[in-house]
Motif scaffolding. Structure first.
Motif, PDB file in Angstrom:
ATOM      1  N   LEU A   1      12.650   8.319  -3.245  1.00  0.00           N
ATOM      2  CA  LEU A   1      12.484   7.272  -4.248  1.00  0.00           C
ATOM      3  C   LEU A   1      13.536   6.181  -4.086  1.00  0.00           C
ATOM      4  N   ASP A   2      14.773   6.586  -3.850  1.00  0.00           N
ATOM      5  CA  ASP A   2      15.847   5.622  -3.652  1.00  0.00           C
ATOM      6  C   ASP A   2      15.591   4.769  -2.410  1.00  0.00           C
ATOM      7  N   HIS A   3      15.147   5.401  -1.339  1.00  0.00           N
ATOM      8  CA  HIS A   3      14.878   4.692  -0.092  1.00  0.00           C
ATOM      9  C   HIS A   3      13.776   3.640  -0.274  1.00  0.00           C
ATOM     10  N   VAL A   4      12.681   4.028  -0.892  1.00  0.00           N
ATOM     11  CA  VAL A   4      11.565   3.092  -1.098  1.00  0.00           C
ATOM     12  C   VAL A   4      11.989   1.972  -2.045  1.00  0.00           C
ATOM     13  N   ALA A   5      12.651   2.329  -3.139  1.00  0.00           N
ATOM     14  CA  ALA A   5      13.079   1.305  -4.096  1.00  0.00           C
ATOM     15  C   ALA A   5      14.002   0.280  -3.433  1.00  0.00           C
TER      16      ALA A   5
ATOM     17  N   THR B   1       9.135   4.107   5.736  1.00  0.00           N
ATOM     18  CA  THR B   1       8.945   5.531   5.984  1.00  0.00           C
ATOM     19  C   THR B   1       9.976   6.331   5.200  1.00  0.00           C
ATOM     20  N   ALA B   2       9.495   7.313   4.459  1.00  0.00           N
ATOM     21  CA  ALA B   2      10.392   8.153   3.667  1.00  0.00           C
ATOM     22  C   ALA B   2      11.299   8.973   4.571  1.00  0.00           C
ATOM     23  N   PRO B   3      12.522   9.217   4.126  1.00  0.00           N
ATOM     24  CA  PRO B   3      13.410  10.079   4.910  1.00  0.00           C
ATOM     25  C   PRO B   3      12.831  11.493   5.010  1.00  0.00           C
ATOM     26  N   LYS B   4      13.123  12.159   6.100  1.00  0.00           N
ATOM     27  CA  LYS B   4      12.667  13.542   6.298  1.00  0.00           C
ATOM     28  C   LYS B   4      13.412  14.466   5.329  1.00  0.00           C
ATOM     29  N   PRO B   5      12.744  15.543   4.887  1.00  0.00           N
ATOM     30  CA  PRO B   5      13.453  16.530   4.054  1.00  0.00           C
ATOM     31  C   PRO B   5      14.602  17.160   4.840  1.00  0.00           C
TER      32      PRO B   5
ATOM     33  N   ASP C   1       0.886  -1.168   0.000  1.00  0.00           N
ATOM     34  CA  ASP C   1       0.000   0.000   0.000  1.00  0.00           C
ATOM     35  C   ASP C   1       0.919   1.213   0.000  1.00  0.00           C
ATOM     36  N   LEU C   2       1.115   1.792  -1.163  1.00  0.00           N
ATOM     37  CA  LEU C   2       2.087   2.857  -1.307  1.00  0.00           C
ATOM     38  C   LEU C   2       1.516   4.227  -0.969  1.00  0.00           C
ATOM     39  N   ALA C   3       2.368   5.062  -0.437  1.00  0.00           N
ATOM     40  CA  ALA C   3       2.059   6.468  -0.187  1.00  0.00           C
ATOM     41  C   ALA C   3       3.364   7.238  -0.300  1.00  0.00           C
ATOM     42  N   ALA C   4       3.255   8.549  -0.442  1.00  0.00           N
ATOM     43  CA  ALA C   4       4.448   9.368  -0.622  1.00  0.00           C
ATOM     44  C   ALA C   4       5.346   9.345   0.602  1.00  0.00           C
ATOM     45  N   GLU C   5       4.762   9.319   1.788  1.00  0.00           N
ATOM     46  CA  GLU C   5       5.574   9.410   3.011  1.00  0.00           C
ATOM     47  C   GLU C   5       5.718   8.097   3.768  1.00  0.00           C
ATOM     48  N   MET C   6       4.666   7.274   3.810  1.00  0.00           N
ATOM     49  CA  MET C   6       4.742   6.006   4.544  1.00  0.00           C
ATOM     50  C   MET C   6       3.950   4.947   3.788  1.00  0.00           C
TER      51      MET C   6
END
Length: 183
Positions: A49-53, A31-35, A11-16
């Motif tokens: 994108l790199d983190h999720v991939a 969980t996406a890295p913080k800006p 279940d994809l989302a931009a942040e988590m």
């Protein structure tokens, strides 16, 4: 297929993003890295994108699923979040292709129908259904991913939970990939 079928639900989302590996793997979130600063930059987006991939590639490598079930975009999704979600989804689709794992897109309503019998069910209704049918409790992102994986496991002939025939009817409305080759 035998009960050794393994499915990765996402279940994809931009942040988590939620993930579930069924029947016996982990359930969790990516969980996406913080800006880096007050505003998200292109570098921050690329980091995400790199983190999720890499996280999905690691799940694919470690658990070797027979199928990936990805919750498709919600109908009518229109916002800047839609662009970020599309980018994340593209990375995940490419990771599955590179790993040679068949990928299927299941609509949000299809997953909800399978889980609850209602295509417009709330996330809390899906969580209640998971608790009633499997005795499991997870957060919203993980619940959606769990049901996506359960739907795929049922398609492979290795259901991890019993749902009514009316719920299972949604399996016939999904464009399943031909198993045994790259998606």
């Amino acid at each position: 297929m035998t009960t050794t079928a393994r499915v990765l639900g996402l279940d994809l989302a931009a942040e988590m993003s939620g993930y579930a590996v069924l029947p016996d793997g982990p359930v969790g979130t990516i969980t996406a890295p913080k800006p880096r600063g007050a505003r998200r930059t292109l570098a921050d987006d690329l980091d995400r994108l790199d983190h999720v991939a890499r996280a999905v590639e690691a799940l694919l490598d470690k658990h070797r699923p027979n199928l990936v079930v990805l919750e498709d975009y919600a109908p009518g999704l229109r916002s800047s979040a839609a662009h970020r979600l599309a980018e994340v989804s593209g990375c995940v689709r490419l990771a599955a292709r590179r790993a040679r794992v068949p990928l299927v897109l299941a609509g949000v309503g299809q997953i909800k129908l399978y889980a609850t019998g209602q295509g417009g069910a709330t996330k809390s209704a899906m969580a209640v259904s998971l608790y009633k049918r499997a005795g499991l409790e997870y957060g919203e992102d993980e619940v959606d991913a769990w049901w996506a994986a359960a739907l795929g496991a049922d398609h492979l002939g290795a259901p991890v939970v019993t749902v009514p025939a009316a719920h299972r009817a949604v399996l016939d409305r999904i464009a399943w990939p031909v198993l045994g080759g790259a998606a």
